[in-house]
Design an enzyme around this catalytic site. Structure first.
Site, mmCIF file in Angstrom:
data_model
loop_
_atom_site.group_PDB
_atom_site.id
_atom_site.type_symbol
_atom_site.label_atom_id
_atom_site.label_comp_id
_atom_site.label_asym_id
_atom_site.label_seq_id
_atom_site.Cartn_x
_atom_site.Cartn_y
_atom_site.Cartn_z
ATOM 1 N N ILE A 97 -9.637 -25.980 -22.516
ATOM 2 C CA ILE A 97 -10.363 -26.430 -23.679
ATOM 3 C C ILE A 97 -11.739 -25.987 -22.924
ATOM 4 O O ILE A 97 -12.110 -26.706 -21.863
ATOM 5 C CB ILE A 97 -10.336 -28.141 -23.628
ATOM 6 C CG1 ILE A 97 -11.368 -28.391 -24.701
ATOM 7 C CG2 ILE A 97 -10.286 -28.812 -22.652
ATOM 8 C CD1 ILE A 97 -10.958 -29.804 -25.406
ATOM 9 N N TYR A 98 -12.388 -25.295 -23.576
ATOM 10 C CA TYR A 98 -13.778 -24.571 -23.078
ATOM 11 C C TYR A 98 -14.670 -24.542 -23.965
ATOM 12 O O TYR A 98 -14.369 -24.146 -25.211
ATOM 13 C CB TYR A 98 -13.573 -23.359 -22.395
ATOM 14 C CG TYR A 98 -12.573 -23.459 -21.201
ATOM 15 C CD1 TYR A 98 -13.338 -23.715 -20.080
ATOM 16 C CD2 TYR A 98 -11.372 -23.242 -21.147
ATOM 17 C CE1 TYR A 98 -12.584 -23.868 -18.886
ATOM 18 C CE2 TYR A 98 -10.715 -23.112 -19.898
ATOM 19 C CZ TYR A 98 -11.080 -23.584 -18.845
ATOM 20 O OH TYR A 98 -10.821 -23.745 -17.473
ATOM 21 N N ILE A 99 -16.016 -24.863 -23.792
ATOM 22 C CA ILE A 99 -17.163 -24.476 -24.655
ATOM 23 C C ILE A 99 -18.137 -23.642 -23.987
ATOM 24 O O ILE A 99 -18.350 -23.790 -23.020
ATOM 25 C CB ILE A 99 -17.691 -26.016 -25.342
ATOM 26 C CG1 ILE A 99 -16.619 -26.903 -25.803
ATOM 27 C CG2 ILE A 99 -19.003 -25.815 -25.947
ATOM 28 C CD1 ILE A 99 -16.292 -26.718 -26.833
ATOM 29 N N GLY A 109 -16.777 -30.209 -27.486
ATOM 30 C CA GLY A 109 -15.815 -30.432 -26.725
ATOM 31 C C GLY A 109 -15.177 -31.656 -27.299
ATOM 32 O O GLY A 109 -13.915 -31.819 -27.373
ATOM 33 N N ASN A 136 -14.461 -30.780 -10.968
ATOM 34 C CA ASN A 136 -15.195 -30.624 -12.154
ATOM 35 C C ASN A 136 -15.439 -32.172 -12.775
ATOM 36 O O ASN A 136 -14.862 -32.700 -13.484
ATOM 37 C CB ASN A 136 -14.308 -29.967 -13.257
ATOM 38 C CG ASN A 136 -14.885 -29.660 -14.379
ATOM 39 O OD1 ASN A 136 -15.889 -30.224 -14.596
ATOM 40 N ND2 ASN A 136 -14.387 -28.673 -15.301
ATOM 41 N N TYR A 143 -12.789 -37.028 -19.929
ATOM 42 C CA TYR A 143 -11.503 -37.276 -20.320
ATOM 43 C C TYR A 143 -11.275 -38.740 -19.910
ATOM 44 O O TYR A 143 -10.538 -39.291 -20.833
ATOM 45 C CB TYR A 143 -10.442 -36.537 -19.490
ATOM 46 C CG TYR A 143 -10.663 -35.059 -19.613
ATOM 47 C CD1 TYR A 143 -10.257 -34.481 -21.029
ATOM 48 C CD2 TYR A 143 -10.804 -34.064 -18.767
ATOM 49 C CE1 TYR A 143 -10.546 -33.359 -21.490
ATOM 50 C CE2 TYR A 143 -10.504 -32.670 -18.896
ATOM 51 C CZ TYR A 143 -10.672 -32.314 -20.289
ATOM 52 O OH TYR A 143 -10.730 -30.978 -20.438
ATOM 53 N N LYS A 145 -13.467 -41.120 -20.302
ATOM 54 C CA LYS A 145 -14.183 -41.489 -21.471
ATOM 55 C C LYS A 145 -13.264 -41.696 -22.575
ATOM 56 O O LYS A 145 -13.418 -42.584 -23.511
ATOM 57 C CB LYS A 145 -15.525 -40.927 -21.733
ATOM 58 C CG LYS A 145 -16.364 -41.678 -22.872
ATOM 59 C CD LYS A 145 -17.483 -40.725 -23.089
ATOM 60 C CE LYS A 145 -17.047 -39.626 -24.153
ATOM 61 N NZ LYS A 145 -17.957 -38.882 -24.949
#
Length: 172
Positions: A97-99, A109, A136, A143, A145
């Protein structure tokens, strides 16, 4: 900002490659050697490798488009034997999962993660899981949150470097 989710198939392989290479580089280049970075990009985001992944019926790619129809991020989810670690029939892995950096902080995201959760629900899995590099901190906080909980760790080989990933899961 509004986003649209689009399924990426093999016809989008070059778009996916550019997005995957750029987002991965932006995320990890400051923390890793140039040699390890280049080796990883060449090996894991080659057209051949991405075509194999796109052809796997147990892996699915989606991209987030912004209001200008620009691909600003993507997600790869895995089921069954496509999962990189767990091989449970009742789970779904969010492998990537990348922005793009310029669009971070605009809820893209969150948009992709919400869609991953919805995909997991539609597929009637018990939970979804992912691995995140222990350094990271921003991603780990994101995650947590979103109610992901740590459950294990594994080693991620990045060139000649062994890095520790925290495995996190979200129970449906």
């Amino acid at each position: 900002m509004n986003f649209t989710l689009v399924h990426l198939d093999i016809s989008a392989v070059s778009t996916l490659q550019k997005l995957a290479q750029k987002t991965f580089f932006e995320t990890y280049a400051p923390y890793n050697s140039a040699e390890n970075m280049q080796q990883y990009l060449d090996t894991n985001f080659s057209i051949k490798k991405l075509k194999e992944e796109l052809s796997n019926p147990d892996s699915v790619f989606y991209s987030a488009l912004n209001t200008e129809n620009k691909h600003i991020g993507y997600i790869k989810v895995n089921f069954r034997t496509a999962q990189t670690d767990l091989q449970d029939q009742n789970t779904m892995e969010v492998e990537r999962i990348y922005i793009l950096q310029e669009f971070q902080g605009q809820k893209a995201g969150q948009f992709l993660l919400n869609n991953a959760i919805e995909i997991a629900r539609k597929n009637h899995v018990d939970n979804l899981w992912l691995g995140v590099w222990e350094k990271n901190i921003k991603a780990i906080a994101f995650y947590k949150k979103n109610r992901f909980k740590d459950f294990a760790t594994h080693i991620f080989r990045f060139g000649d470097d062994e890095q520790l990933d925290i495995l996190m899961k979200f129970e449906l």
